[in-house]
Scaffold this active site. Structure first.
Site, PDB file in Angstrom:
ATOM      1  N   PHE A 221       0.952  -1.170   0.082  1.00 28.12           N
ATOM      2  CA  PHE A 221       0.015  -0.057  -0.136  1.00 28.12           C
ATOM      3  C   PHE A 221       0.942   1.260  -0.184  1.00 28.12           C
ATOM      4  CE2 PHE A 221      -1.982  -3.507   2.668  1.00 28.12           C
ATOM      5  CZ  PHE A 221      -3.295  -3.837   1.820  1.00 28.12           C
ATOM      6  N   ASP A 243       1.334  -1.243  -4.991  1.00 28.62           N
ATOM      7  CA  ASP A 243       0.261  -0.661  -4.926  1.00 28.62           C
ATOM      8  C   ASP A 243      -0.835  -0.613  -5.847  1.00 28.62           C
ATOM      9  OD1 ASP A 243      -0.637   2.399  -3.234  1.00 28.62           O
ATOM     10  OD2 ASP A 243      -1.718   2.130  -4.756  1.00 28.62           O
ATOM     11  N   ASN A 269      -2.756  -5.999  -6.318  1.00 30.10           N
ATOM     12  CA  ASN A 269      -3.579  -5.822  -4.891  1.00 30.10           C
ATOM     13  C   ASN A 269      -2.833  -6.422  -3.978  1.00 30.10           C
ATOM     14  OD1 ASN A 269      -5.392  -6.685  -2.927  1.00 30.10           O
ATOM     15  ND2 ASN A 269      -7.106  -6.937  -4.276  1.00 30.10           N
ATOM     16  N   ALA A 270      -2.595  -5.575  -2.829  1.00 31.28           N
ATOM     17  CA  ALA A 270      -1.614  -6.186  -1.802  1.00 31.28           C
ATOM     18  C   ALA A 270      -1.928  -7.460  -1.364  1.00 31.28           C
ATOM     19  CB  ALA A 270      -1.421  -5.164  -0.904  1.00 31.28           C
ATOM     20  N   ASP A 287       0.531  -0.166   5.162  1.00 28.16           N
ATOM     21  CA  ASP A 287      -0.193   0.971   5.430  1.00 28.16           C
ATOM     22  C   ASP A 287      -1.491   1.039   4.402  1.00 28.16           C
ATOM     23  OD1 ASP A 287      -0.629   3.594   6.297  1.00 28.16           O
ATOM     24  OD2 ASP A 287       0.863   4.770   5.247  1.00 28.16           O
ATOM     25  N   CYS A 327      -5.536   3.645   9.691  1.00 30.10           N
ATOM     26  CA  CYS A 327      -5.861   4.927   9.853  1.00 30.10           C
ATOM     27  C   CYS A 327      -7.462   5.002   9.808  1.00 30.10           C
ATOM     28  CB  CYS A 327      -5.243   5.717   8.373  1.00 30.10           C
ATOM     29  SG  CYS A 327      -6.068   4.898   7.041  1.00 30.10           S
TER      30      CYS A 327
HETATM   31  N1  SAH Z   1       2.070   4.649   2.626  1.00 33.08           N
HETATM   32  C1  SAH Z   1       1.681   5.714   1.912  1.00 33.08           C
HETATM   33  C2  SAH Z   1       0.113   5.622   2.018  1.00 33.08           C
HETATM   34  C3  SAH Z   1      -0.637   4.702   1.880  1.00 33.08           C
HETATM   35  S1  SAH Z   1      -2.391   5.133   1.361  1.00 33.08           S
HETATM   36  C4  SAH Z   1       2.308   6.950   2.314  1.00 33.08           C
HETATM   37  O1  SAH Z   1       2.772   7.093   3.330  1.00 33.08           O
HETATM   38  O2  SAH Z   1       2.539   7.844   1.046  1.00 33.08           O
HETATM   39  C5  SAH Z   1      -3.248   3.686   0.768  1.00 33.08           C
HETATM   40  C6  SAH Z   1      -2.636   3.158  -0.471  1.00 33.08           C
HETATM   41  O3  SAH Z   1      -3.188   1.846  -0.770  1.00 33.08           O
HETATM   42  C7  SAH Z   1      -3.002   4.078  -1.547  1.00 33.08           C
HETATM   43  O4  SAH Z   1      -2.078   4.453  -2.499  1.00 33.08           O
HETATM   44  C8  SAH Z   1      -4.017   3.115  -2.458  1.00 33.08           C
HETATM   45  O5  SAH Z   1      -4.160   3.085  -3.883  1.00 33.08           O
HETATM   46  C9  SAH Z   1      -3.531   1.694  -2.112  1.00 33.08           C
HETATM   47  N2  SAH Z   1      -4.532   0.805  -2.030  1.00 33.08           N
HETATM   48  C10 SAH Z   1      -5.809   0.615  -1.803  1.00 33.08           C
HETATM   49  N3  SAH Z   1      -6.165  -0.594  -1.838  1.00 33.08           N
HETATM   50  C11 SAH Z   1      -5.163  -1.345  -2.012  1.00 33.08           C
HETATM   51  C12 SAH Z   1      -4.986  -2.932  -2.340  1.00 33.08           C
HETATM   52  N4  SAH Z   1      -5.985  -3.728  -2.262  1.00 33.08           N
HETATM   53  N5  SAH Z   1      -3.794  -3.288  -2.702  1.00 33.08           N
HETATM   54  C13 SAH Z   1      -2.810  -2.533  -3.069  1.00 33.08           C
HETATM   55  N6  SAH Z   1      -2.805  -1.136  -2.681  1.00 33.08           N
HETATM   56  C14 SAH Z   1      -4.231  -0.794  -2.315  1.00 33.08           C
END
Ligand code: SAH
Length: 386
Positions: A221, A243, A269-270, A287, A327
């Site tokens: 993420f 991401d 997808n994470a 995150d 968050c």
């Molecule tokens: N760590 C980052 C903030 C993360 S915000 C920083 O400090 O800048 C959450 C992120 O998760 C977003 O960029 C979003 O695109 C991503 N996201 C949402 N669902 C997701 C998923 N299922 N798999 C991977 N990424 C995802």
């Protein structure tokens, strides 16, 4: 002045500033949407001034314990107070959240500063109706090159407001070059995710990266790669950022180039990535976005956290570190910790807490408004030698 009489035992009597529909005994003087109203207790004692929106679940938000209008002087004064707090905090005021809603006595108003550019969100009807007044105050106080309105937050829907993003003053600043914690970033203030960078996490990048030297790092993420890039700069052996958004993945690659760092950016997808990953890592960062915006969906959110925690623990090398964040204010520290405890038990790992994290100080917490405390994180190490 029109207003509301509040029922006994409502949250406002416990220091909160919000009034829900179920807490209203009666209204008087025919209050209008977006207006400043006065709040009274059941004995007719004044409780202060609030903004009103009958379309929202939160019908009134108090912004002063006295009689107060939302006029030019008010905005100048409150914004100045918000800025002067930031100047005393140990952070770079040229890249920070200058005003944060309830925590600065400005319910629904958010102002972020990116050098000479400001990004503003109005998430309540009353603030939205006063955009012009706020812009005037900001120009007077800070003389910014530009002011971007980023009103695409889903929170506006709850107030009956449409999404709208535009440049309200100056030229479109995108892309903006920034420096944070010694790293260079390029952000899109009008077009990017959120309002550019995740300002609430800026302090955590370096703290997590202090563990990264010589390690194989996975940043899940990752958004624009704040954690991953900081780890690469700290001398990580390898860094993989994951991401789901192609825009975020391109931003990671671009930011890596800007800093002459090597980072592998993967669009995935994470959940799937963690499931099918065949490598192992020494430091994994999780995150994710808020898995729940409501208390109702809390069960699903906890299952989401449990899944990524289980999978991450299985991919961690001996003595590895897991830095994990939530968050969502619905997921409090205790609940989040218990999720990690369960994941440790299920994977038969012993974790030890190395660090705790929270939202940066430019997002101040009001103890009487628990919703203002939302970001929490822990770094655990697999207990060495076990
Ligand atoms: N760590 C980052 C903030 C993360 S915000 C920083 O400090 O800048 C959450 C992120 O998760 C977003 O960029 C979003 O695109 C991503 N996201 C949402 N669902 C997701 C998923 N299922 N798999 C991977 N990424 C995802």
């Amino acid at each position: 002045m029109a207003g509301l009489v509040i029922k006994p035992r409502s949250r406002i009597f416990h220091g909160h500033d919000w009034v829900y529909a179920s807490e209203i005994k009666k209204s008087f003087g025919n209050p209008q949407p977006g207006e400043v109203i006065s709040l009274k207790d059941f004995k007719d004692k004044p409780l202060g001034s609030a903004i009103y929106n009958p379309r929202s679940q939160i019908v009134a938000r108090r912004f002063s314990r006295r009689k107060q209008d939302l006029d030019r002087e008010f905005f100048l004064r409150r914004l100045q107070l918000a800025f002067s707090l930031r100047q005393r905090l140990p952070l770079d005021v040229s890249l920070c959240r200058l005003a944060w809603s309830e925590s600065d006595g400005l319910p629904g108003l958010i102002i972020d500063r990116y050098g000479p550019h400001l990004v503003m969100q109005t998430l309540t009807l009353a603030m939205d109706q006063r955009i012009e007044l706020i812009i005037e105050a900001l120009r007077e106080l800070l003389s910014p090159d530009s002011i971007v309105i980023r009103n695409d937050s889903p929170m506006r829907k709850a107030e009956g407001l449409e999404p709208a993003s535009f440049v309200a003053h100056g030229e479109n600043p995108d892309p903006v070059s920034l420096e944070a914690g010694g790293l260079r970033f390029e952000a899109n203030l009008l077009g990017g995710q959120k309002t550019g960078l995740y300002l609430d996490q800026l302090d955590s990048y370096e703290r997590v990266a202090s563990l990264a030297e010589g390690k194989r790092v996975l940043d899940c993420f990752s958004n624009q790669g704040g954690f991953g890039l900081a780890c690469a700069r700290a001398g990580a052996a390898s860094v993989t950022c994951v991401d789901i958004s192609s825009e975020a993945v391109s931003a990671v690659r671009n930011n890596a180039r800007l800093n002459s760092l090597e980072v592998d950016a993967v669009e995935a997808n994470a959940f799937d990535y963690l499931k099918s990953c065949e490598e192992t890592f020494d430091l994994i960062i999780l995150d994710p976005p808020s898995f729940t915006r409501s208390k109702k969906a809390l069960g699903d959110a906890m299952r989401g956290y449990k899944e990524i925690h289980l999978r991450a623990l299985k991919l961690l090398n001996h003595d590895g570190y897991l830095a994990t964040f939530s968050c969502s204010h619905h997921v409090n520290r205790e609940l989040f910790l218990s999720n990690l405890r369960d994941a440790a038990v299920d994977t038969r790992r012993t974790l030890r807490l190395v660090e705790s994290y929270c939202q940066r100080a430019d997002h101040p917490i009001l103890p009487t408004i628990p919703e203002t405390e939302y970001l929490k994180g822990f770094c655990f190490q697999l207990l060495p030698g076990r």
